[in-house]
Design a protein around this motif. Structure first.
Motif, mmCIF file in Angstrom:
data_model
loop_
_atom_site.group_PDB
_atom_site.id
_atom_site.type_symbol
_atom_site.label_atom_id
_atom_site.label_comp_id
_atom_site.label_asym_id
_atom_site.label_seq_id
_atom_site.Cartn_x
_atom_site.Cartn_y
_atom_site.Cartn_z
ATOM 1 N N ALA B 104 0.837 -1.206 0.000
ATOM 2 C CA ALA B 104 0.000 0.000 0.000
ATOM 3 C C ALA B 104 0.871 1.254 0.000
ATOM 4 N N ASP B 105 2.000 1.189 0.701
ATOM 5 C CA ASP B 105 2.890 2.339 0.747
ATOM 6 C C ASP B 105 3.501 2.654 -0.611
ATOM 7 N N PHE B 106 3.452 1.680 -1.486
ATOM 8 C CA PHE B 106 3.924 1.942 -2.850
ATOM 9 C C PHE B 106 2.802 2.572 -3.672
ATOM 10 N N LEU B 107 1.701 1.867 -3.742
ATOM 11 C CA LEU B 107 0.633 2.270 -4.658
ATOM 12 C C LEU B 107 -0.064 3.558 -4.216
ATOM 13 N N LEU B 108 -0.339 3.671 -2.921
ATOM 14 C CA LEU B 108 -1.172 4.784 -2.468
ATOM 15 C C LEU B 108 -0.428 6.104 -2.313
ATOM 16 N N VAL B 109 0.889 6.103 -2.501
ATOM 17 C CA VAL B 109 1.572 7.392 -2.521
ATOM 18 C C VAL B 109 1.838 7.852 -3.952
ATOM 19 N N LYS B 110 1.328 7.094 -4.894
ATOM 20 C CA LYS B 110 1.408 7.540 -6.283
ATOM 21 C C LYS B 110 0.338 8.612 -6.507
ATOM 22 N N PRO B 111 0.565 9.460 -7.515
ATOM 23 C CA PRO B 111 -0.408 10.539 -7.726
ATOM 24 C C PRO B 111 -1.709 10.053 -8.369
ATOM 25 N N VAL B 112 -2.379 9.142 -7.699
ATOM 26 C CA VAL B 112 -3.692 8.692 -8.174
ATOM 27 C C VAL B 112 -4.667 8.747 -7.013
ATOM 28 N N SER B 113 -5.920 9.036 -7.320
ATOM 29 C CA SER B 113 -6.908 9.107 -6.260
ATOM 30 C C SER B 113 -7.318 7.694 -5.866
ATOM 31 N N ARG B 114 -7.836 7.557 -4.665
ATOM 32 C CA ARG B 114 -8.282 6.237 -4.206
ATOM 33 C C ARG B 114 -9.389 5.698 -5.103
#
Lengths: 293, 266
Positions: B104-114
């Motif tokens: 999650a720390d990889f994917l969710l800090v990318k510039p994409v909304s949840r």
């Protein structure tokens, strides 16, 4: 320009404490140190900046925009967590390309450069990598899009000293190119080397915010020594000495101040053994509480 | 688009395995059909020995059992369970996996909304399910053609198989919605198996008691009654609506919770 702005940021986890009323402003081009023992709230603060958790009250803004409402600010943000975990069945290069695909710019060259610098084999599978090598993947992954803000959460754990050195050079280089760095750690000396300002956090609250130059004047050493003859407490009763423990021929204390003064006192004793170390953070915190409150 | 592609890639293998499992199951049942059709009377007598309520629970209808479609509709429920487990498992794991595998720390800090993460993952899961079903359907249709003594209606066969997709979509949505309530879902399989079998058994027991009534809405397995489909060449519209509503509510809940969810450190 203010890159990071925390306003009365508070986060509760149920009944247990997270962080309380944290206020910070990090300016563009700064290397900002964020220091605190484990569990003090460093990661909570960082995770709010990254939009991973929602504040209970107060606000966190990056580049002037709210962290949880504007995912697009993360285009210019690079993050290196203390422990890195990736999709195991991927090769390093596939993961890095996947990571790059989120930034809508060509990062191929930068990936090669960084991998070469960090001595990272791009063709390997991620499951086959050691902890240190995974960390390197994390570093490349965090920097491949040349972010304007780099957030580091205890970045050096798992890196050997040589790699730590390279890593710090890399961060310094990014900083010279204009990147702002937010650097969290529980190792003071690590932060001392790089940062211009540093904030201390303990039990969820910022207890001190200081310029590094001020802090350097008050560098702390933990000194333990053994002498041939019995040591008297008076031998080391000079300004800057604290937590003095004398036990027959051995003495231990923490020293803050001009290192020459204490060396004189030490040389007056017939030494058998001597060690000078960086005190751990807890000890310094104790100091802060006693001295400045 | 990149998340969608990444998810598809990582789901490809399990999708193929599920399709293979469902084909094997259908193949096994269909291979038994010629002997059932050959000995219809004996077979019917054997089943008549079962109490009526047990027959109702197992979805056995004596009057249609000798036709291929009637026989298929009886065994279809096991295929539907299999498919439901696949879908529920997929739904429950596709979002929670990021926390479980600590990515999650990889994917969710990318510039994409949840929301776009949920959308991409949901689309990928739907694609995998549809692909699984298409492969399953193609192979099963060939197998059915091979064992059918007389010809069979392809139209009816499609109608009988389509509920697989509907049931899977419902369970996919339920799986998603359930998973977002856990801060870290350690093990998905017990949750999937429990929910699917629980709802199946609940539906079977209710069905044995009363054919109609509000109880039928409780279990998605009861939304598509094969006898009705065979007799009317269509579905009961109110249950189609119920299914659609269930999916819509579950997806809405998922989005709402996931968007405001705290992603904790490992």
């Amino acid at each position: 320009m203010t890159v990071i702005e925390l306003n009365h940021l508070t986060k509760h986890y149920g009944k247990s404490r997270g962080i309380r009323d944290v206020n910070l402003a990090v300016e563009e081009g700064e290397i900002f140190g964020f220091i605190g023992p484990n569990g003090a709230g460093k990661s909570t603060t960082i995770r709010t900046l990254l939009g991973l958790i929602y504040p209970t009250s107060g606000s966190a803004a990056v580049f002037g925009r709210n962290c949880t409402e504007h995912p697009e600010i993360r285009k210019e943000l690079g993050y290196l967590p203390s422990e890195v975990f990736y999709y195991d069945n991927m090769r390093v290069i596939d993961l890095l390309n996947y990571s790059a695909s989120f930034y809508k710019k060509d990062c191929t060259k930068r990936i090669r450069e960084l991998a070469e610098m960090m001595d990272l084999d791009l063709k390997k599978k991620i499951d086959d990598l050691s902890f240190g090598n995974k960390k390197k993947v994390g570093i490349v992954q965090g920097l491949l899009h040349e972010p304007k803000l780099i957030i580091l959460d205890e970045p050096t754990s798992g890196l050997d000293p040589l790699m730590q050195q390279k890593f710090f050079e890399l961060i310094a280089e990014e900083n010279r190119k204009g990147a702002t760095v937010f650097f969290s750690s529980h190792i003071l000396s690590e932060v001392q080397k790089m940062c211009s300002r540093v904030a201390f956090i303990k039990e969820g609250e910022i207890i001190k915010l200081e310029r590094m130059s001020t802090l350097q004047e008050s560098s702390y050493k933990r000194i333990s020594l053994e002498s041939a003859a019995a040591i008297r407490k008076e031998d080391f009763s000079l300004a800057g000495v604290s937590h003095l423990e004398v036990n027959g021929n051995a003495a231990k204390f923490i020293f803050k101040g001009n290192i020459n003064a204490i060396m004189k006192a030490i040389t007056a004793v017939e030494l058998r053994n001597l060690s000078v170390e960086e005190p751990d953070l807890e000890e310094i915190f104790m100091h802060y509480y006693v001295k400045e409150d | 688009m990149n998340i969608f592609r990444h998810e598809l890639k990582s789901l490809r293998k399990s999708g193929m395995l599920w399709a293979a499992a469902m084909i094997a199951l259908a193949g096994l049942f269909l291979s038994l059909y010629p002997s059932v059709a050959g000995d219809t009377e004996d077979f019917r007598k054997l089943l008549e020995g079962y109490p009526a309520s047990v027959r109702a629970m197992l979805g056995i209808h004596l009057d249609v059992i000798s036709s291929l479609m009637g026989y298929y509709s009886m065994v279809f429920v096991y295929i539907a369970i299999c498919g439901a487990i696949q879908a529920m498992h997929l739904g429950a794991s596709i979002l929670s996996r990021e926390s479980r595998e600590r990515t999650a720390d990889f994917l969710l800090v990318k510039p994409v909304s949840r929301i776009s993460i949920v959308t991409a993952k949901l689309l990928a899961a739907c694609t995998v399910i549809i692909a699984t079903d298409m492969v399953f359907f193609a192979v099963t249709a060939i197998l059915a053609g091979a064992v059918a003594a007389a010809g069979y209606s392809m139209h009816l066969f499609v109608l009988l198989n389509l509920p697989l997709l509907f049931i899977q979509m419902i369970f996919l949505a339920i799986g998603l919605a359930v998973s977002v309530f856990f801060s870290r879902l350690k093990n998905v399989l017990p949750l999937s198996l429990g929910t699917v079998f629980g709802l199946y058994i609940a539906g079977a027991l209710l069905n044995a008691d009363a054919k109609e009534g509000a109880g039928r809405y409780l279990s998605p397995f009861q939304y598509f009654d094969s006898i009705y489909i065979i007799e009317h060449s269509g579905y009961e519209i109110q249950y189609l609506f119920a299914g659609a509503l269930l999916i819509a509510v579950a997806v809405a809940v998922t989005c709402r919770i996931y968007v405001r969810k705290d992603i904790h450190a490992v």
